[in-house]
Design a protein around this motif. Structure first.
Motif, PDB file in Angstrom:
ATOM      1  N   UNK A  33       0.940  -1.268   0.078  1.00 19.67           N
ATOM      2  CA  UNK A  33       0.007  -0.021  -0.016  1.00 19.67           C
ATOM      3  C   UNK A  33       0.720   1.049   0.034  1.00 19.67           C
ATOM      4  N   UNK A  34       0.698   2.085  -1.196  1.00 22.00           N
ATOM      5  CA  UNK A  34       1.614   3.248  -1.178  1.00 22.00           C
ATOM      6  C   UNK A  34       1.531   4.220  -0.069  1.00 22.00           C
ATOM      7  N   UNK A  35       0.514   3.944   0.746  1.00 20.29           N
ATOM      8  CA  UNK A  35       0.245   5.225   1.793  1.00 20.29           C
ATOM      9  C   UNK A  35       0.838   4.556   3.231  1.00 20.29           C
ATOM     10  N   UNK A  36       1.143   3.550   3.362  1.00 22.39           N
ATOM     11  CA  UNK A  36       1.812   2.843   4.613  1.00 22.39           C
ATOM     12  C   UNK A  36       3.354   3.301   4.687  1.00 22.39           C
ATOM     13  N   UNK A  37       3.539   4.056   5.777  1.00 25.26           N
ATOM     14  CA  UNK A  37       4.692   4.660   5.913  1.00 25.26           C
ATOM     15  C   UNK A  37       6.015   3.868   6.122  1.00 25.26           C
ATOM     16  N   UNK A  38       5.854   2.685   6.513  1.00 29.24           N
ATOM     17  CA  UNK A  38       7.118   1.715   6.670  1.00 29.24           C
ATOM     18  C   UNK A  38       8.194   1.886   5.722  1.00 29.24           C
ATOM     19  N   UNK A  39       8.182   1.524   4.592  1.00 34.46           N
ATOM     20  CA  UNK A  39       9.027   1.587   3.362  1.00 34.46           C
ATOM     21  C   UNK A  39       9.719   2.936   3.208  1.00 34.46           C
ATOM     22  N   UNK A  40       8.614   4.063   3.035  1.00 32.64           N
ATOM     23  CA  UNK A  40       9.586   5.312   2.924  1.00 32.64           C
ATOM     24  C   UNK A  40      10.241   5.744   4.009  1.00 32.64           C
ATOM     25  N   UNK A  41       9.760   5.461   5.143  1.00 29.22           N
ATOM     26  CA  UNK A  41      11.041   5.825   6.416  1.00 29.22           C
ATOM     27  C   UNK A  41      12.114   4.958   6.270  1.00 29.22           C
ATOM     28  N   UNK A  42      12.028   3.777   5.932  1.00 25.74           N
ATOM     29  CA  UNK A  42      13.122   2.882   5.805  1.00 25.74           C
ATOM     30  C   UNK A  42      14.292   3.535   4.775  1.00 25.74           C
ATOM     31  N   UNK A  43      13.490   4.100   3.603  1.00 22.80           N
ATOM     32  CA  UNK A  43      14.268   4.359   2.493  1.00 22.80           C
ATOM     33  C   UNK A  43      14.884   5.597   2.723  1.00 22.80           C
ATOM     34  N   UNK A  44      14.300   6.600   3.664  1.00 23.38           N
ATOM     35  CA  UNK A  44      14.952   7.748   4.117  1.00 23.38           C
ATOM     36  C   UNK A  44      16.352   7.655   4.835  1.00 23.38           C
ATOM     37  N   UNK A  45      16.574   6.386   5.513  1.00 19.49           N
ATOM     38  CA  UNK A  45      17.624   6.156   6.298  1.00 19.49           C
ATOM     39  C   UNK A  45      18.613   5.049   5.868  1.00 19.49           C
ATOM     40  N   UNK A  46      17.987   4.197   4.861  1.00 18.84           N
ATOM     41  CA  UNK A  46      18.957   2.937   4.296  1.00 18.84           C
ATOM     42  C   UNK A  46      18.725   2.978   2.677  1.00 18.84           C
ATOM     43  N   UNK A  47      19.646   2.895   1.949  1.00 22.68           N
ATOM     44  CA  UNK A  47      19.039   2.655   0.612  1.00 22.68           C
ATOM     45  C   UNK A  47      18.995   0.949   0.126  1.00 22.68           C
ATOM     46  N   UNK A  48      17.881   0.721  -0.245  1.00 25.13           N
ATOM     47  CA  UNK A  48      17.813  -0.876  -0.329  1.00 25.13           C
ATOM     48  C   UNK A  48      17.071  -1.044  -1.671  1.00 25.13           C
ATOM     49  N   UNK A  49      16.951  -2.304  -1.991  1.00 23.05           N
ATOM     50  CA  UNK A  49      15.981  -2.907  -3.253  1.00 23.05           C
ATOM     51  C   UNK A  49      15.105  -3.852  -2.432  1.00 23.05           C
ATOM     52  N   UNK A  50      13.870  -4.023  -2.836  1.00 22.95           N
ATOM     53  CA  UNK A  50      12.801  -4.600  -1.996  1.00 22.95           C
ATOM     54  C   UNK A  50      11.883  -5.372  -3.123  1.00 22.95           C
ATOM     55  N   UNK A  51      11.366  -6.594  -2.601  1.00 21.12           N
ATOM     56  CA  UNK A  51      10.317  -7.260  -3.501  1.00 21.12           C
ATOM     57  C   UNK A  51       9.397  -7.915  -2.341  1.00 21.12           C
ATOM     58  N   UNK A  52       8.131  -7.447  -2.360  1.00 21.71           N
ATOM     59  CA  UNK A  52       7.358  -7.766  -1.470  1.00 21.71           C
ATOM     60  C   UNK A  52       6.371  -8.910  -2.135  1.00 21.71           C
ATOM     61  N   UNK A  53       6.259 -10.039  -1.329  1.00 23.07           N
ATOM     62  CA  UNK A  53       5.110 -11.114  -1.997  1.00 23.07           C
ATOM     63  C   UNK A  53       3.970 -10.987  -0.919  1.00 23.07           C
ATOM     64  N   UNK A  54       2.900 -11.394  -1.714  1.00 20.08           N
ATOM     65  CA  UNK A  54       1.790 -11.488  -0.623  1.00 20.08           C
ATOM     66  C   UNK A  54       1.531 -12.697  -0.142  1.00 20.08           C
ATOM     67  N   UNK A  55       2.584 -13.760  -0.287  1.00 21.48           N
ATOM     68  CA  UNK A  55       2.528 -15.145   0.249  1.00 21.48           C
ATOM     69  C   UNK A  55       3.265 -15.065   1.708  1.00 21.48           C
ATOM     70  N   UNK A  56       3.421 -13.785   2.221  1.00 21.65           N
ATOM     71  CA  UNK A  56       4.088 -13.633   3.396  1.00 21.65           C
ATOM     72  C   UNK A  56       5.548 -13.697   3.430  1.00 21.65           C
ATOM     73  N   UNK A  57       6.337 -13.247   2.240  1.00 19.28           N
ATOM     74  CA  UNK A  57       7.719 -13.182   2.177  1.00 19.28           C
ATOM     75  C   UNK A  57       8.114 -12.105   1.704  1.00 19.28           C
TER      76      UNK A  57
END
Length: 243
Positions: A177-201
């Motif tokens: 969800x683009x409105x969920x603040x977790x990933x934007x907050x993480x990206x402001x502190x640590x550069x990373x690549x991410x892939x989110x699966x709806x199967x809990x991974x």
């Protein structure tokens, strides 16, 4: 709508304001129709599990509807983005573990630019980011590593390096969800690549081991409720783990 509690078998009318509606987990199409004022009859869906009825508006007046439950076992649904581990190879493709009751099938041609003479040679244990192309109740799910609309990978395919962790199904859906603040907050502190699966991974890749550990602990902390998914809380947690 997101606060409505539904039970298995409850009728769920489709949103009339959306051009297209995507049915997510916990909702199945029904053959019955309901009477709507000034609109004749409209198709309905039914809930297949107990949970909160949730929705998310997308692009071009599309809307996704699903039932947010506390299920720990992933049930494949068409168009879901998933992370899978290849557990076997055969002449036509691969068998992939999604964490569901049945293994998924991945054809060798279900990749960008793949032909009968040129197929990807993936080893057992390889992690792939894929999209569920077929999910029926009485059949093994099928997945693909490209966007059928464009024929391009669009981020799907083999994931090299990085780290994968297991989270709750609810957190993974929130992360998309683009409105969920977790990933934007993480990206402001640590550069990373991410892939989110709806199967809990969740798979992510950072530049250093310490950053990987920090990201892992923050995501696990938010999932367990020890850390709030707010910008200040996430940034403070990252600083603490990197110190």
């Amino acid at each position: 709508m997101s606060s409505t509690l539904v039970l298995p078998g409850d009728s769920i009318p489709l949103p009339s304001s959306s051009k297209s509606v995507i049915l997510g987990p916990g909702i199945a199409a029904s053959s019955s129709r309901i009477q709507a004022p000034h609109m004749g009859t409209t198709p309905t869906c039914i809930s297949t599990r107990l949970g909160l009825l949730s929705s998310l508006k997308g692009k071009e007046k599309s809307e996704q509807v699903w039932v947010e439950g506390s299920s720990k076992r992933y049930i494949p649904a068409q168009k879901d983005m998933v992370l899978g581990t290849i557990i076997a190879k055969h002449a036509e493709g691969f068998r992939v573990d999604l964490g569901s009751a049945h293994m998924a099938s991945l054809e060798g041609l279900a990749f960008e630019g793949a032909t009968k003479r040129s197929k990807p040679n993936l080893k057992v244990g390889t992690l792939v980011y894929a999209r569920v192309s077929l999910a029926n109740r009485d059949m093994e799910p099928e997945i693909e590593c490209f966007d059928p609309n464009t024929g391009k990978a669009e981020g799907f395919g083999e994931l090299k390096g990085g780290l994968m962790l297991t989270c709750s199904l609810q957190l993974c859906r929130h992360l998309l969800n683009p409105n969920f603040p977790l990933l934007p907050a993480l990206a402001a502190s640590v550069p990373f690549e991410i892939a989110v699966g709806l199967n809990g991974r969740v798979w992510f890749k950072t530049e250093t081991v310490s950053e990987s550990i920090a990201v892992k602990r923050v995501i696990e902390g938010v999932d367990s409720g020890e850390i709030k998914a707010e910008k200040k809380d996430v940034e403070n947690a990252v600083k603490e783990y990197l110190a």
